[in-house]
Scaffold this motif. Sequence first.
Motif, PDB file in Angstrom:
ATOM      1  N   GLN A  87      56.241  61.701  39.521  1.00  0.00           N
ATOM      2  CA  GLN A  87      55.355  60.604  39.214  1.00  0.00           C
ATOM      3  C   GLN A  87      54.295  61.343  38.081  1.00  0.00           C
ATOM      4  OE1 GLN A  87      56.236  61.778  42.187  1.00  0.00           O
ATOM      5  NE2 GLN A  87      55.270  60.484  43.896  1.00  0.00           N
ATOM      6  N   THR A  88      53.676  60.585  37.521  1.00  0.00           N
ATOM      7  CA  THR A  88      52.759  60.897  36.356  1.00  0.00           C
ATOM      8  C   THR A  88      51.510  60.794  37.005  1.00  0.00           C
ATOM      9  OG1 THR A  88      52.142  58.583  35.674  1.00  0.00           O
ATOM     10  CG2 THR A  88      54.086  59.648  34.425  1.00  0.00           C
ATOM     11  N   GLY A  89      51.148  60.344  38.114  1.00  0.00           N
ATOM     12  CA  GLY A  89      49.812  60.181  38.587  1.00  0.00           C
ATOM     13  C   GLY A  89      49.106  58.794  38.346  1.00  0.00           C
ATOM     14  N   THR A  90      49.825  58.118  37.533  1.00  0.00           N
ATOM     15  CA  THR A  90      49.220  56.925  37.094  1.00  0.00           C
ATOM     16  C   THR A  90      49.699  55.645  37.753  1.00  0.00           C
ATOM     17  OG1 THR A  90      50.556  56.589  35.139  1.00  0.00           O
ATOM     18  CG2 THR A  90      48.440  57.900  34.698  1.00  0.00           C
ATOM     19  N   GLU A  91      50.705  55.789  38.573  1.00  0.00           N
ATOM     20  CA  GLU A  91      51.286  54.760  39.275  1.00  0.00           C
ATOM     21  C   GLU A  91      50.296  53.967  40.285  1.00  0.00           C
ATOM     22  OE1 GLU A  91      54.001  57.802  37.978  1.00  0.00           O
ATOM     23  OE2 GLU A  91      52.592  58.093  39.194  1.00  0.00           O
ATOM     24  N   ASN A  92      50.698  52.930  40.711  1.00  0.00           N
ATOM     25  CA  ASN A  92      49.951  52.190  41.540  1.00  0.00           C
ATOM     26  C   ASN A  92      50.620  52.071  42.897  1.00  0.00           C
ATOM     27  OD1 ASN A  92      51.754  50.283  41.086  1.00  0.00           O
ATOM     28  ND2 ASN A  92      50.133  48.688  40.458  1.00  0.00           N
TER      29      ASN A  92
END
Length: 127
Positions: free
Chosen positions: A100-105
């Motif tokens: 994950q990029t850390g921007t996922e919801n």
Amino acid sequence: MACRISELILDCADPERLAAFWCEVLGYVELGREDDGSIEIGPPGAGFGGPQPTLILSPSTTPRAGKLPLHIDVNPTDRDQDAELRRLLALGARPADVGQTGTENWHVLVDPEGNEFCLLNRRIQPV
């Protein structure tokens, strides 16, 4: 109409443990047990053939190699995503890193046997 998903089968080392976990996560109940140790769980009052698929936790001693080609997505029904994440972690889910990029919801988690599933953001109505 064509086909509809009625059951999902998950091979696992400990069907008892995973049945208890997924019953708590989904609000399911135990529907039955087979002589081979499989446990079927599903929505209370509906069971097999209802509007939601049942899960069959099937005992297996074959080690899993790598990521499953299919995973389950869940949505909260009666609370927001953060509260549901806390509940799932308290039940034994663990965060998973699949790049994950850390921007996922959504949140990527694993159940007690390491099977990946995602907690999505949008609250949906229970069936």
